[in-house]
Scaffold this active site. Structure first.
Site, PDB file in Angstrom:
ATOM      1  N   LYS A 129      56.293  72.874  77.628  1.00  9.42           N
ATOM      2  CA  LYS A 129      56.636  71.484  77.500  1.00  9.42           C
ATOM      3  C   LYS A 129      56.040  70.845  78.836  1.00  9.42           C
ATOM      4  O   LYS A 129      55.523  69.526  78.640  1.00  9.42           O
ATOM      5  CB  LYS A 129      58.150  71.524  77.520  1.00  9.42           C
ATOM      6  CG  LYS A 129      58.802  71.685  76.298  1.00  9.42           C
ATOM      7  CD  LYS A 129      60.418  71.517  76.310  1.00  9.42           C
ATOM      8  CE  LYS A 129      61.183  71.861  75.392  1.00  9.42           C
ATOM      9  NZ  LYS A 129      62.436  71.875  75.410  1.00  9.42           N
ATOM     10  N   LYS A 135      57.274  77.283  65.635  1.00  3.90           N
ATOM     11  CA  LYS A 135      58.598  77.352  65.221  1.00  3.90           C
ATOM     12  C   LYS A 135      59.238  75.698  64.818  1.00  3.90           C
ATOM     13  O   LYS A 135      58.570  74.910  65.609  1.00  3.90           O
ATOM     14  CB  LYS A 135      59.651  77.745  66.500  1.00  3.90           C
ATOM     15  CG  LYS A 135      59.662  76.765  67.693  1.00  3.90           C
ATOM     16  CD  LYS A 135      60.696  77.229  68.590  1.00  3.90           C
ATOM     17  CE  LYS A 135      60.814  76.132  69.749  1.00  3.90           C
ATOM     18  NZ  LYS A 135      61.455  76.349  70.850  1.00  3.90           N
ATOM     19  N   LYS A 174      62.938  70.612  67.555  1.00  3.95           N
ATOM     20  CA  LYS A 174      63.438  69.084  67.839  1.00  3.95           C
ATOM     21  C   LYS A 174      62.323  68.295  68.420  1.00  3.95           C
ATOM     22  O   LYS A 174      62.050  67.168  68.294  1.00  3.95           O
ATOM     23  CB  LYS A 174      64.567  68.825  68.423  1.00  3.95           C
ATOM     24  CG  LYS A 174      66.061  69.408  67.628  1.00  3.95           C
ATOM     25  CD  LYS A 174      67.142  68.956  68.432  1.00  3.95           C
ATOM     26  CE  LYS A 174      68.210  70.171  68.634  1.00  3.95           C
ATOM     27  NZ  LYS A 174      68.221  70.618  69.950  1.00  3.95           N
TER      28      LYS A 174
HETATM   29  P1  TYM Z   1      68.331  74.170  71.277  1.00  2.00           P
HETATM   30  O1  TYM Z   1      69.033  73.050  71.433  1.00  2.00           O
HETATM   31  O2  TYM Z   1      66.975  74.059  71.700  1.00  2.00           O
HETATM   32  O3  TYM Z   1      68.746  74.868  70.274  1.00  2.00           O
HETATM   33  C1  TYM Z   1      70.072  75.263  69.927  1.00  2.00           C
HETATM   34  C2  TYM Z   1      69.949  76.465  69.270  1.00  2.00           C
HETATM   35  O4  TYM Z   1      69.223  76.803  67.941  1.00  2.00           O
HETATM   36  C3  TYM Z   1      68.281  77.614  68.230  1.00  2.00           C
HETATM   37  N1  TYM Z   1      66.975  77.302  67.405  1.00  2.00           N
HETATM   38  C4  TYM Z   1      66.451  77.896  66.461  1.00  2.00           C
HETATM   39  N2  TYM Z   1      66.808  79.140  65.705  1.00  2.00           N
HETATM   40  C5  TYM Z   1      65.710  79.558  65.155  1.00  2.00           C
HETATM   41  N3  TYM Z   1      64.703  78.849  64.506  1.00  2.00           N
HETATM   42  C6  TYM Z   1      64.389  77.790  65.110  1.00  2.00           C
HETATM   43  N4  TYM Z   1      63.265  77.188  64.900  1.00  2.00           N
HETATM   44  C7  TYM Z   1      65.136  77.176  66.220  1.00  2.00           C
HETATM   45  N5  TYM Z   1      65.130  76.155  66.947  1.00  2.00           N
HETATM   46  C8  TYM Z   1      66.344  76.494  67.981  1.00  2.00           C
HETATM   47  C9  TYM Z   1      68.149  77.889  69.542  1.00  2.00           C
HETATM   48  O5  TYM Z   1      67.685  79.364  69.688  1.00  2.00           O
HETATM   49  C10 TYM Z   1      69.569  77.664  70.089  1.00  2.00           C
HETATM   50  O6  TYM Z   1      70.224  79.078  70.085  1.00  2.00           O
HETATM   51  N6  TYM Z   1      68.557  75.781  76.089  1.00  2.00           N
HETATM   52  C11 TYM Z   1      69.129  75.695  74.736  1.00  2.00           C
HETATM   53  C12 TYM Z   1      70.492  75.241  74.908  1.00  2.00           C
HETATM   54  C13 TYM Z   1      71.519  75.818  75.864  1.00  2.00           C
HETATM   55  C14 TYM Z   1      72.155  77.152  75.626  1.00  2.00           C
HETATM   56  C15 TYM Z   1      73.052  77.114  77.152  1.00  2.00           C
HETATM   57  C16 TYM Z   1      72.284  77.816  74.712  1.00  2.00           C
HETATM   58  C17 TYM Z   1      71.766  75.503  77.055  1.00  2.00           C
HETATM   59  N7  TYM Z   1      72.718  76.127  77.757  1.00  2.00           N
HETATM   60  C18 TYM Z   1      73.721  78.330  77.137  1.00  2.00           C
HETATM   61  C19 TYM Z   1      72.908  79.159  74.876  1.00  2.00           C
HETATM   62  C20 TYM Z   1      73.615  79.311  76.253  1.00  2.00           C
HETATM   63  C21 TYM Z   1      68.361  75.144  73.846  1.00  2.00           C
HETATM   64  O7  TYM Z   1      67.569  74.205  74.260  1.00  2.00           O
HETATM   65  O8  TYM Z   1      68.752  75.084  72.686  1.00  2.00           O
END
Ligand code: TYM
Length: 321
Positions: free
Chosen positions: A109, A190, A193
């Protein structure tokens, strides 16, 4: 079994989020499960304040529509529980610059923009704070969060070693299929968003004609053999995996039933539409009642603070505060 997981309310929720994470949250929900809309994390990239406010409510309604029950689990908004930001600081004084600058997501990023925010670098520390505040044993996430989770474990172990046993060292849990849903147009990347490609993502609120169009236009290959082989046939394998996730089969079993890409795509499109339609209907009802959503978030924040508060106090005291 204590569970914690989070999702950023940036853009709209897509089926990568749903299949990789949210569906597991629903299956695993219990009174010891804490699920969080991480609005503080969303500030690491450019986002309009009014959009953030609306999207936070969109995500709340979507999670409820997908099946989270606030009578069973705790569902809350990160910024409404101040211990996350406070714990973040304590852990920033445990994590090292070197380990943060090595995170792949950061390099990715940061490489795409000039003058990126410091929060983009320190973001995994806030994520560690989220998880450790709830003494989570398990963290259901997609594959892209694996490295951040490994860092959380490191930070927890380092803290415990330096200051005494305060934190539970958590384990990541990935779904059987669809831990990494790929972009439909660029299937070696992948679905994401923050890299919105107009035809590459299926959003949970896409209408049937959009879903159908995106699946029909999904990039595959030209050898016309239906076979699950992610290395050689990434586009087709992504569709098979998506199919299997929704139908509860394995991708290889699905592949055996088809000879033509077009037939697979047509059935997949019908299956995705059928699976998402009830979620979309519930979403529209829930999203219309903003007062109820706000009330529900306030109750969730109270329940979360009851757990996070004492843990924060223990960590602060252990560090000499
Ligand atoms: P975020 O908001 O990007 O994504 C949320 C969840 O969706 C999963 N994910 C995917 N799984 C499969 N294929 C994909 N293409 C895909 N894109 C996203 C992510 O792995 C995630 O589980 N940093 C984290 C949010 C966060 C978090 C936490 C997660 C903040 N604090 C504590 C777990 C525990 C994030 O940006 O996810």
């Amino acid at each position: 079994m204590r569970i914690f997981s989070g999702i950023q309310p940036s853009g709209s929720m897509h089926i990568g989020n749903y299949l990789g994470a949210v569906r597991q949250w629903v299956d695993a929900q219990n009174p010891e499960a804490f699920y969080c809309i991480v609005d503080l994390h969303a500030l690491t990239l450019q986002i309009d304040p009014a959009d953030l406010r609306e999207q936070t409510l969109d995500f709340l309604a979507t999670l409820l529509a997908a099946g989270l029950d606030p009578e069973v689990c705790t569902l809350f908004i990160q910024s409404q529980v101040p211990y996350h930001a406070q714990m973040n600081w304590l852990l920033e004084c445990v994590a090292s610059y070197g380990e943060l600058s090595r995170m792949t997501q950061f390099k990715d990023k940061a490489g795409r923009q000039e003058g990126y925010r410091v929060g983009l670098l320190t973001y995994p520390v806030l994520m560690a704070a989220d998880i450790l505040l709830y003494s989570a044993d398990q963290v259901p996430v997609g594959d892209d969060q694996r490295q951040h989770l490994e860092l959380t474990r490191e930070i927890a172990e380092r803290f415990n070693h330096r200051y005494g046993e305060v934190f539970t060292v958590p384990a990541g849990v990935q779904p059987r299929a669809s831990a990494r849903v790929m972009d439909l147009q660029e299937p070696t990347r992948k679905m994401s968003k923050s890299l919105a490609s107009p035809l590459g993502l299926i959003y949970l609120n896409d209408d049937p004609s959009e879903i159908d169009k995106k699946i029909k236009k999904a990039v595959t290959d030209t050898d016309n053999e239906v076979r699950f082989d992610p290395a050689v046939k990434p586009g087709l394998s992504n569709l098979l995996e998506m199919f299997a996730s929704f139908s509860g089969e394995t991708p290889a079993t699905v592949a055996q039933r088809y000879e033509r890409y077009g037939d697979l795509k047509a059935d997949l499109s019908a299956l995705v539409i059928e699976s998402l339609t009830p979620i979309q209907q519930r979403y529209r009802e829930l999203r219309a009642d903003v007062g109820a959503l706000r009330e529900l978030a306030a109750r969730g924040a109270e329940k979360a603070a009851d757990v996070a508060g004492p843990l924060y106090q223990r960590a602060a005291a252990a560090m000499g505060l």
